[in-house]
Design an enzyme around this catalytic site. Structure first.
Site, PDB file in Angstrom:
ATOM      1  N   THR A  18       0.814  -1.218   0.000  1.00 58.85           N
ATOM      2  CA  THR A  18       0.000   0.000   0.000  1.00 58.85           C
ATOM      3  C   THR A  18       0.844   1.263   0.000  1.00 58.85           C
ATOM      4  O   THR A  18       0.472   2.266  -0.627  1.00 58.85           O
ATOM      5  CB  THR A  18      -0.931  -0.001   1.228  1.00 58.85           C
ATOM      6  OG1 THR A  18      -1.843  -1.100   1.121  1.00 58.85           O
ATOM      7  CG2 THR A  18      -1.730   1.291   1.313  1.00 58.85           C
ATOM      8  N   ASP A  61       1.138  -6.630  -4.409  1.00 57.98           N
ATOM      9  CA  ASP A  61       0.250  -6.499  -3.262  1.00 57.98           C
ATOM     10  C   ASP A  61       0.660  -7.623  -2.318  1.00 57.98           C
ATOM     11  O   ASP A  61       0.850  -8.769  -2.753  1.00 57.98           O
ATOM     12  CB  ASP A  61      -1.199  -6.661  -3.720  1.00 57.98           C
ATOM     13  CG  ASP A  61      -2.212  -6.447  -2.615  1.00 57.98           C
ATOM     14  OD1 ASP A  61      -2.065  -7.079  -1.541  1.00 57.98           O
ATOM     15  OD2 ASP A  61      -3.163  -5.674  -2.826  1.00 57.98           O
ATOM     16  N   THR A  95       0.854  -4.448   4.406  1.00 54.38           N
ATOM     17  CA  THR A  95       0.557  -4.846   5.785  1.00 54.38           C
ATOM     18  C   THR A  95      -0.177  -6.177   5.910  1.00 54.38           C
ATOM     19  O   THR A  95      -0.108  -6.817   6.955  1.00 54.38           O
ATOM     20  CB  THR A  95      -0.279  -3.767   6.500  1.00 54.38           C
ATOM     21  OG1 THR A  95      -1.519  -3.585   5.808  1.00 54.38           O
ATOM     22  CG2 THR A  95       0.477  -2.448   6.564  1.00 54.38           C
ATOM     23  N   THR A 266      -2.315 -22.788  19.346  1.00 54.07           N
ATOM     24  CA  THR A 266      -3.624 -22.436  19.892  1.00 54.07           C
ATOM     25  C   THR A 266      -4.333 -21.406  19.027  1.00 54.07           C
ATOM     26  O   THR A 266      -3.689 -20.557  18.400  1.00 54.07           O
ATOM     27  CB  THR A 266      -3.508 -21.900  21.328  1.00 54.07           C
ATOM     28  OG1 THR A 266      -4.821 -21.607  21.837  1.00 54.07           O
ATOM     29  CG2 THR A 266      -2.658 -20.635  21.386  1.00 54.07           C
ATOM     30  N   CYS A 268      -6.255 -19.338  20.469  1.00 51.86           N
ATOM     31  CA  CYS A 268      -6.432 -18.215  21.387  1.00 51.86           C
ATOM     32  C   CYS A 268      -5.395 -17.128  21.117  1.00 51.86           C
ATOM     33  O   CYS A 268      -4.285 -17.405  20.670  1.00 51.86           O
ATOM     34  CB  CYS A 268      -6.299 -18.689  22.831  1.00 51.86           C
ATOM     35  SG  CYS A 268      -7.532 -19.914  23.316  1.00 51.86           S
TER      36      CYS A 268
END
Length: 330
Positions: A18, A61, A95, A266, A268
């Site tokens: 970007t 990109d 990003t 995980t 989480c």
């Protein structure tokens, strides 16, 4: 970490993303010519060290990033530091997969005695409220002040560890966060010579499967039959899965027999995998699944790329997976 020294000769590697995009008929697209824009922006600044610029090919990109591109990026960093005498490298990157690339390069560049920073922007340089120049200039100034050898991310005034960072927002100036993950693994000393940044590496085929309630053996078997050399299982909690499903466990055991490395991490955001806490995790371990501890998805993917691509014996790969190489399990 090595002692930080102020950078005096920085190589800027521009991959696209970007930060340098221009409008096209189909939306924002990677664009050449960013070096000139950068020189105009930095003209007259005495606080910026000498820098040179290399435009990687093709400009992409970052959604199109691949492990093959990482190998070209690795070679460009080595050329800049070892052949051209640069004492730091700044990589401009989109990003969306920046955290993946930073984690991967932290493994690919093990032993490099120079700092490598990744940065980019959420909005293109030149548009209203863009974060492009503040991130680029901030990264250059950080290198000028001195950054320890190794790979890090620089975004919005922060240096972030590549093996703890994930993109969690698709908007704003703070898209990246450092995840609170479980650590404590022993560090590998000395580093196997095959993992040194100067040694050639191959790319590896690594699949990622998130477990969901009702996940069966068919999807797992399809991934294993795809030719994957490594498989990352995103498990529940501290590393549990459908341990009452004998077909699922049999497929995992077959994977180990076929030399496919299966690694549990995980789902989480905080914590990590401890396969012995619950029976549903212990049975995964008994089927040959390795513990990813507190590794993020990005770190696990990059680590498997390194270990599977370095030509190591399978026993060494399985041993090194659960040891810390560069902070991924610290």
């Amino acid at each position: 970490m090595a002692t930080a020294h102020p950078a005096r000769n920085i190589m800027v590697l521009y991959t696209g993303g970007t930060i340098g995009m221009q409008a096209s008929a189909n939306g924002l697209a990677p664009a050449s010519g960013f070096e000139q824009r950068m020189r105009e922006q930095l003209a007259g600044r005495a606080d910026i060290p000498h820098w040179q610029f290399r435009e990687m090919q093709p400009l992409i990109d970052s959604a199109n990033m691949t492990p093959e591109y990482w190998q070209r990026l690795r070679a460009a960093v080595i050329e800049a530091v070892d052949a051209q005498g640069c004492d730091a490298v700044l990589i401009l990157h989109g990003t969306d997969t920046l955290a993946y690339s930073a984690a991967a390069m932290s493994f690919q560049l093990l032993g490099l005695q120079a700092p490598v920073l990744f940065t980019g922007s959420m909005l293109p340089a030149g548009v209203a409220d863009s974060d492009a120049w503040e991130n680029l200039v901030g990264a250059l100034l950080a290198l000028a002040q001195g950054v320890a050898a190794g790979v890090q991310l620089y975004f919005h005034g922060e240096l972030l560890e590549p093996n703890r960072t994930a993109k969690v927002r698709s908007f704003g100036r703070h898209p990246f966060v450092t995840l609170k993950r479980f650590g404590g693994a022993a560090n590998v000393q000395p580093l196997p010579s095959e993992l040194d940044y100067r040694q050639p590496k191959q790319t590896a085929t690594v699949a990622v499967l998130p477990l969901v309630p009702g996940f069966g053996a068919a999807l797992l078997q399809a991934a294993l039959d795809s030719g994957a050399q490594g498989l990352i299982l995103e498990c529940f909690g501290s590393g549990t899965g459908p341990a009452d499903n004998t077909d699922f466990l049999d497929a995992l055991a077959q994977a180990q027999a076929r030399g496919v490395v299966v690694l549990a991490i995980t789902q989480c955001h905080e914590g990590g995998v401890e396969l012995g806490v619950y029976e549903a995790g212990s049975r995964l371990r008994q089927a040959g699944v390795l513990s990813g501890g507190g590794m993020t998805r990005e770190a696990a993917f990059g680590k498997l790329q390194l270990l599977l691509g370095a030509g190591l014996p399978m026993a060494d790969i399985r041993r090194l997976i659960e040891l810390d190489l560069c902070g991924e399990l610290r």
